[in-house]
Scaffold this active site. Structure first.
Site, short mmCIF file in Angstrom:
data_model
loop_
_atom_site.label_atom_id
_atom_site.label_comp_id
_atom_site.label_asym_id
_atom_site.label_seq_id
_atom_site.Cartn_x
_atom_site.Cartn_y
_atom_site.Cartn_z
N ASP A 101 0.97 -1.11 0.09
CA ASP A 101 0.16 -0.10 -0.02
C ASP A 101 0.86 1.28 -0.10
O ASP A 101 2.14 1.16 -0.19
CB ASP A 101 -0.99 0.11 1.14
CG ASP A 101 -0.04 -0.06 2.46
OD1 ASP A 101 0.25 1.26 2.91
OD2 ASP A 101 -0.21 -0.93 3.20
N ASP B 2 0.48 -17.80 -4.07
CA ASP B 2 1.30 -16.72 -4.83
C ASP B 2 0.19 -16.03 -5.84
O ASP B 2 0.12 -16.30 -6.99
CB ASP B 2 2.46 -17.29 -5.91
CG ASP B 2 3.06 -16.06 -6.51
OD1 ASP B 2 2.87 -14.90 -6.01
OD2 ASP B 2 3.63 -16.42 -7.73
#
Length: 846
Positions: free
Chosen positions: A340, A704
């Site tokens: 983020d 993943d």
């Protein structure tokens, strides 16, 4: 310990493609989509104001305008779709794009936080394809929403959709990871003269034959496996293979056992030279407030993030959350924390500290070598690149300090943002969050460390850091219980920590090492943590930092009373982790069946402790433990994959991040080479992991997928120990034991005054052969410099001094000594005896 608390609120933003169409069944439920075929009308579908509908060839089409920024800037959707809790649904549609584009397809909550039950990013083509997904609804919901987000393109394109379907009664999707061959190896490389171990998954209970083959398929070594029983962390019955006796360098080796052949690997002395740099290069592309130069990182160039260029609101004048303060600060720069756009002092603290420690190791460890160029904008100046990169973060940490010495805990967006989102396109308001004792002590520690490290390069910056460190220490003592709120998790992670005694210990340790002052020495010696067993399941993380202080007290020169006991405690911790590693069938120093958030960083940090014990003692068992333990990260694990992007035949590449988001937008890259994924996490907090991994055994709690922020995020504090340990391994060369130099150094400071000191050095030949020409090297703690010397030729670069022989004392016969000395110029802070002396490149005893 969880890296973040409160992120469940952002399930709406965790995007992942839940692929795998279920077979049709006789019990499938009724169609939930009203008018998914668009034969005569578009009703009841809706669109954002920048779109129009057109029915063409029985499909619903819309021309998407150029210049939209985010995927949600252009949406087509339908409302009031009923979902039943625990029902499994099949969701499918046919779609085209002209030209080809990536779209987003969501089944979601229709209001904030827009929790997504399906979140997919199909790559649409001109000819079109059918896309199918299954999901199990976690809620009863009468008014779910199906939307296609088609914004975020600089150029115009045409989107068409047809045969949208949502039906219950689908069989639950069963996720089975592809673990490849049952022989698990380090897919990167083994050092020629280091340990070489592998794990075989098998039903056999008796020893099995194994063969090592070179790239041509020739058997070059063979033996039998060692049965290890059932591994609790994977649920697998496994055997071990030890092929350490084979030492010939080469590429493309494979191991064969029980009818299976491993993925290929190399045996190379320089196998980790690239990773030593790549793991550090990660930080440049994480920088905030500066444009990333594509010429320096091809494929990763982007405009400066949070520089205040619309729509971005920038970090140069950031206000506090409402009610927190009445001022704004310039908190530009620094590294984005993870996937983020937030920046957190307590996570930045441990990260920048470990990078500075990686540099400091090059001054104090006998096998350490210079780190090298990182190809960053500052490359070519007189400062090592690793310090230039660390400074980028340290300057941000300094900006987070108030005039009273307290430090704001974090700065991030007012609200969570979606994926993908490049930093310069983030339009959310930025906010400073309250000050905290933990953040203040993080700055005290890192600024104290920076003060001594940067002193030879920039005395003004060093002094600024020392002033900030002391000010932070005083402020933290006056405010010892200002704790970050565990509920402050909207728009960013909480990073709350209810116990800051370890931060006090770490800060006091760094301040003492740098200054030598009694106040900090007394605090260190009085702290219960100073003699406590701090070597828990994980040695250190952002919320547990006592080990940072312990390791630096052990390795960085200082005059702390009882320092031998400190060094012995590090060896004891290393012995603990080494015992765990030797007992583990997969050879990792992590003893648990309940894997934590960021488990890979725990493994690597525990290896840092073992490596430090090798630096302190020279005992080869510790070095070999590191070389074996790193195998887990690069493929010797239950999933048979490397967790570092770009390293290994099968490696993580879809880490959770908003701008290395190739799986969501093909115009964006995957994370750069050398990026560590968080790794298995038994708590599987995110929707993607919950949909795929429920019931997983520890090592299998990983996927993943860019949407799995609980198992697959990237972070600055996970790459920091990877960088440290990669440098350590790269520095070991082929893994051979290095012979001692056969010399002893006695370094005696006879006198000191406010501006200088006098030192005499005795160099004794303890070997059996004469030394013909000598060059003795050491490093000062900080900014000390040579003024006038005698009986040697002196040169100095930054903190590192070289004293070479004169013509008349070139030869030192066995048992003889030569004496030389110098007057030095003092620098602010402590001036202890250097920790490492090397004679003609090899370490002396001191």
């Amino acid at each position: 310990m969880l890296r973040r608390i409160g992120i469940l609120a952002v399930a709406a933003l965790a995007t992942a493609c839940l692929t795998g169409a279920p077979p049709a069944t006789a019990e499938e439920g009724p169609e939930q989509i009203p008018n998914g075929t668009f034969d005569t009308t578009a009703d009841p579908w809706w669109h954002t104001a920048n779109l129009d509908f057109e029915l063409a060839d029985g499909r619903l089409c819309s021309d998407v305008p150029a210049g939209t920024t985010n995927p949600w800037d252009a949406i087509i959707g339908v409302n009031d779709i009923p979902l039943v809790k625990d029902e499994t649904y099949a969701f499918s549609f046919f779609a085209t794009a002209d030209p080809g584009k990536v779209a987003r397809a969501y089944v979601q909550l229709p209001t904030d936080p827009y929790t997504q039950y399906v979140s997919a990013a199909p790559e649409l083509s001109v000819s079109g394809n059918t896309y199918s997904y299954t999901f199990t609804s976690p809620v009863d919901l009468p008014n779910a929403q199906v939307v296609f987000q088609i914004g975020g393109s600089a150029t115009a394109w045409r989107f068409c959709v047809d045969n949208v379907s949502l039906k219950g009664g689908a069989p639950p999707e069963v996720y089975t990871p592809d673990t490849g061959p049952r022989v698990r190896v380090n897919q990167v490389a083994y050092l020629p003269k280091g340990p070489k171990n592998a794990t075989v998954v098998t039903d056999a209970t008796e020893a099995l034959p194994w063969q090592l083959k070179n790239s041509g398929g020739t058997v070059v070594a063979h033996g039998t496996t060692t049965p290890r029983g059932v591994d609790a962390s994977s649920g697998q019955n496994v055997h071990s293979i030890d092929f350490s006796a084979y030492t010939k360098a080469g590429t493309g080796y494979t191991l064969t056992a029980d009818g299976e052949t491993s993925r290929p690997f190399d045996i190379k002395p320089d196998a980790y030279a690239d990773l030593k740099l790549d793991a550090l290069k990660f930080y440049y592309t994480q920088r905030s407030g500066i444009a990333i130069d594509d010429a320096l990182r091809p494929g990763y160039g982007r405009p400066a993030g949070h520089a205040g260029v619309a729509p971005n609101q920038g970090d140069t004048d950031v206000p506090c959350q409402p009610g927190v303060c009445d001022y704004s600060l310039d908190v530009s720069g620094g590294w984005y924390d993870a996937g983020d756009h937030g920046k957190y002092v307590v996570n930045g603290g441990i990260s920048v500290a470990q990078l500075m420690s990686e540099f400091e190791r090059t001054k104090n460890a006998s096998t350490a070598k210079p780190i090298g160029s990182l190809n960053i904008p500052e490359s070519g100046d007189d400062v090592p690149d690793v310090l230039d990169e660390a400074r980028w973060e340290q300057e941000f940490l300094l900006k987070m300090q108030r005039t009273d010495g307290m430090v704001h805990h974090k700065i991030h967006d007012q609200n969570w943002t979606g994926l993908p989102l490049l930093p310069h396109l983030d339009a959310e308001k930025r906010e400073l969050h309250p000050v905290s004792t933990a953040a203040t002590l993080n700055l005290a520690a890192t600024a104290a460390q920076a003060a001594r490290i940067f002193a030879p390069y920039d005395a003004e910056f060093a002094a600024k850091n020392l002033t900030a460190a002391k000010k932070a220490w005083t402020a933290a003592k006056a405010n010892p219980n200002l704790l970050a709120s565990p509920s402050d998790g909207v728009g960013g992670g909480t990073y709350d920590d209810a116990n800051v005694s370890d931060e006090f210990y770490w800060a006091a340790a760094e301040l003492y090492i740098t200054t030598g002052e009694k106040e900090y020495k007394d605090y260190v010696l009085a702290s219960p943590l100073h003699t406590a067993d701090i070597w828990k399941t994980g040695a250190m993380d952002w919320g547990n930092v006592a080990a940072l202080g312990r390791l630096d007290l052990a390795t960085v020169p200082n005059d702390l009373p009882g320092r031998d006991e400190v060094r012995a405690s590090v060896a004891a911790g290393a012995d603990k982790y080494l015992a765990v590693l030797k007992a583990h069938p997969y050879g990792l120093p992590y003893d648990t069946t309940n894997y934590d958030w960021g488990s890979n960083s725990i493994v690597v940090n525990n290896l840092v402790v073992i490596a430090t014990a090798y630096d302190l003692t020279g005992d080869v068992k510790y070095r070999d433990g590191v070389l074996e333990g790193i195998d887990y990260i690069f493929g010797r694990n239950a999933l048979n994959q490397s967790y570092v992007t770009g390293y290994g035949e099968v490696a993580s590449k879809n880490q959770h991040t908003r701008w290395y988001a190739h799986s969501l937008d093909t115009s964006l890259p995957n994370p750069p080479r050398g990026t560590l994924a968080g790794g298995p996490n038994s708590a599987i907090q995110d929707p993607v992991a919950q949909a795929k991994l429920t019931g997983c055994v520890a090592q299998f709690c990983y996927i993943d997928d860019i949407g799995s922020w609980a198992t697959n995020e990237l972070t600055i504090n996970w790459n920091a120990p990877l960088s440290w340990i990669s440098a350590f391994i790269a520095d070991q060369g082929d893994g051979a034991v290095k012979a001692p130099a056969g010399c002893k150094v006695t370094y005696t400071t006879h006198g000191s005054w406010p501006t200088g000191f006098t030192t005499q050095i005795t160099l004794k030949n303890t070997g059996t052969k004469a030394i013909e020409g000598w060059s003795l090297k050491w490093s000062f703690l900080g900014g000390q410099t040579i003024d006038i010397g005698w009986n040697a030729k002196f040169s100095q670069k930054a903190a590192t001094v070289t004293a070479a022989n004169e013509s008349y004392n070139k030869t030192i016969r066995p048992g003889d000594s030569i004496v030389f000395g110098f007057n030095g110029k003092a620098a602010p802070g402590a001036n202890p005896t250097p920790g490492l002396f090397t004679l003609n490149g090899a370490a002396c005893s001191a």
